[in-house]
Design a protein around this motif. Sequence first.
Motif, PDB file in Angstrom:
ATOM      1  N   TYR A  72       0.842  -1.206   0.000  1.00 49.43           N
ATOM      2  CA  TYR A  72       0.000   0.000   0.000  1.00 49.43           C
ATOM      3  C   TYR A  72       0.875   1.254   0.000  1.00 49.43           C
ATOM      4  CZ  TYR A  72      -3.591   3.360   1.174  1.00 49.43           C
ATOM      5  OH  TYR A  72      -4.427   4.428   1.133  1.00 49.43           O
ATOM      6  N   ILE A  73       1.920   1.197   0.846  1.00 48.94           N
ATOM      7  CA  ILE A  73       2.801   2.374   0.914  1.00 48.94           C
ATOM      8  C   ILE A  73       3.440   2.616  -0.450  1.00 48.94           C
ATOM      9  CG2 ILE A  73       4.946   3.235   1.901  1.00 48.94           C
ATOM     10  CD1 ILE A  73       4.197   1.737   4.477  1.00 48.94           C
ATOM     11  N   TRP A  74       3.902   1.570  -1.115  1.00 50.89           N
ATOM     12  CA  TRP A  74       4.568   1.745  -2.403  1.00 50.89           C
ATOM     13  C   TRP A  74       3.604   2.259  -3.473  1.00 50.89           C
ATOM     14  CZ3 TRP A  74       7.723  -3.439  -2.547  1.00 50.89           C
ATOM     15  CH2 TRP A  74       8.878  -3.286  -1.746  1.00 50.89           C
TER      16      TRP A  74
ATOM     17  N   ILE B  66      -4.781   9.390   4.485  1.00 47.85           N
ATOM     18  CA  ILE B  66      -3.568   8.574   4.213  1.00 47.85           C
ATOM     19  C   ILE B  66      -4.010   7.201   3.771  1.00 47.85           C
ATOM     20  CG2 ILE B  66      -1.533   7.524   5.266  1.00 47.85           C
ATOM     21  CD1 ILE B  66      -1.325   9.944   7.036  1.00 47.85           C
ATOM     22  N   TYR B  67      -5.153   6.740   4.380  1.00 45.37           N
ATOM     23  CA  TYR B  67      -5.779   5.530   3.870  1.00 45.37           C
ATOM     24  C   TYR B  67      -7.025   5.949   3.119  1.00 45.37           C
ATOM     25  CZ  TYR B  67      -8.045   1.064   3.493  1.00 45.37           C
ATOM     26  OH  TYR B  67      -8.654  -0.048   3.004  1.00 45.37           O
ATOM     27  N   VAL B  68      -7.036   5.735   1.806  1.00 48.52           N
ATOM     28  CA  VAL B  68      -8.135   6.205   0.965  1.00 48.52           C
ATOM     29  C   VAL B  68      -9.195   5.119   0.881  1.00 48.52           C
ATOM     30  CG1 VAL B  68      -8.730   6.979  -1.335  1.00 48.52           C
ATOM     31  CG2 VAL B  68      -6.535   7.623  -0.318  1.00 48.52           C
ATOM     32  N   ILE B  69     -10.466   5.527   1.027  1.00 51.32           N
ATOM     33  CA  ILE B  69     -11.555   4.550   0.913  1.00 51.32           C
ATOM     34  C   ILE B  69     -12.018   4.551  -0.527  1.00 51.32           C
ATOM     35  CG2 ILE B  69     -13.857   3.938   1.620  1.00 51.32           C
ATOM     36  CD1 ILE B  69     -13.311   4.684   4.299  1.00 51.32           C
ATOM     37  N   ASN B  70     -11.821   3.411  -1.206  1.00 53.85           N
ATOM     38  CA  ASN B  70     -12.310   3.293  -2.576  1.00 53.85           C
ATOM     39  C   ASN B  70     -12.826   1.877  -2.775  1.00 53.85           C
ATOM     40  OD1 ASN B  70      -9.908   2.037  -2.421  1.00 53.85           O
ATOM     41  ND2 ASN B  70      -8.811   3.373  -3.856  1.00 53.85           N
ATOM     42  N   HIS B  71     -12.949   1.465  -4.055  1.00 53.82           N
ATOM     43  CA  HIS B  71     -13.531   0.145  -4.324  1.00 53.82           C
ATOM     44  C   HIS B  71     -12.691  -0.953  -3.684  1.00 53.82           C
ATOM     45  CE1 HIS B  71     -10.503   0.868  -7.356  1.00 53.82           C
ATOM     46  NE2 HIS B  71     -10.424  -0.448  -7.522  1.00 53.82           N
ATOM     47  N   GLU B  72     -11.359  -0.712  -3.601  1.00 55.83           N
ATOM     48  CA  GLU B  72     -10.509  -1.773  -3.018  1.00 55.83           C
ATOM     49  C   GLU B  72     -10.855  -1.997  -1.560  1.00 55.83           C
ATOM     50  OE1 GLU B  72      -6.423  -0.954  -3.583  1.00 55.83           O
ATOM     51  OE2 GLU B  72      -6.598  -0.998  -5.780  1.00 55.83           O
ATOM     52  N   THR B  73     -11.267  -0.922  -0.869  1.00 53.65           N
ATOM     53  CA  THR B  73     -11.638  -1.093   0.537  1.00 53.65           C
ATOM     54  C   THR B  73     -12.796  -2.074   0.672  1.00 53.65           C
ATOM     55  OG1 THR B  73     -11.074   1.240   0.806  1.00 53.65           O
ATOM     56  CG2 THR B  73     -12.179   0.143   2.636  1.00 53.65           C
TER      57      THR B  73
END
Lengths: 79, 228
Positions: A72-74, B66-73
């Motif tokens: 995720y970081i990368w 920093i943590y984005v909520i999208n379809h992957e979530t």
Amino acid sequence: VCAAVLLKDMKLMDVKLGQLPSWVAMRDFTPGGIVGAMRRGYDRYYNKYINVKKGGLAGLSMVLAGYVVVSYIWSYSHI
Amino acid sequence: VLHATRPLHTTQQCLAPVPPLPEKGGEVRHGLIPEEFFQFLYPKTGVTGPYMLGTGLLLYLLSKEIYVINHETVASFCILSVIIYAVKKYGADVAAFADKLNEEKVAKALAVKNEAIKDLETAIEQEKKEQWRVEGRSYLFDAKRNNIAMLLEANYRERLLTVYSEVKKRLDYQVAMQNLKRRKEQDHMIQWVENSVVQSITPQQQKESIAKCILDLKALSKSVQAAV
């Protein structure tokens, strides 16, 4: 009389916060040293969580979680 | 050639017997965070410290994007829920199966070890028996010596008998020769004497002798009749 341990021989958890930069600078950064450090880290993790009689899912899941976080970081800039 | 300059066995370390594996791995809470982390924070923040830290961290990551909520979530949420459900439901069975496999491996190794130990023990007993047998050596040799002595004796006596019989045969031969010679001489002499006597008997003498015989017989018959 307490025997003073050399800074470079102290473990990371015993190093005070102010001594941290000097401690990091004293580590062995040769290729052999780096490989040795990776091998030691691997051995520690392996002998603690995987090379046991009744290992659980935790040993594997921690590695996978770490992999998820690192990937995720990368790929953060691509989001 | 062993170079004696290198010291051997200087450390206390000994690789055998190999220490047994630890029973359980390090404690991990919720499958993700090692127990040491919770113990590390316990003196300062108590039991709920790490959880508060986790919640704060999560809210910070979400709010600062920093943590984005999208379809992957959403996808990860579904996948994780399925995985957790599967682990909670079938975890124990899989663990039991793996334990059984391990047991079989260990049992096989143990069996091999026990076999080896048993074989060596039987070998030891047989060796001890052989050592006991060695003590009977003297009897064995005495028996053999007796056998040989008997053989020698028998052979000696056989030869003695042969010698005796040979000598007897020769002596018998000599005796038989002498006997034969004497008999032949006797027969010859008798024959010769008889022939000469018969030749010397003239007819006149014959008549005289016959008459004398008759007179003798008559006298005898008279005396016999008197006796009866």
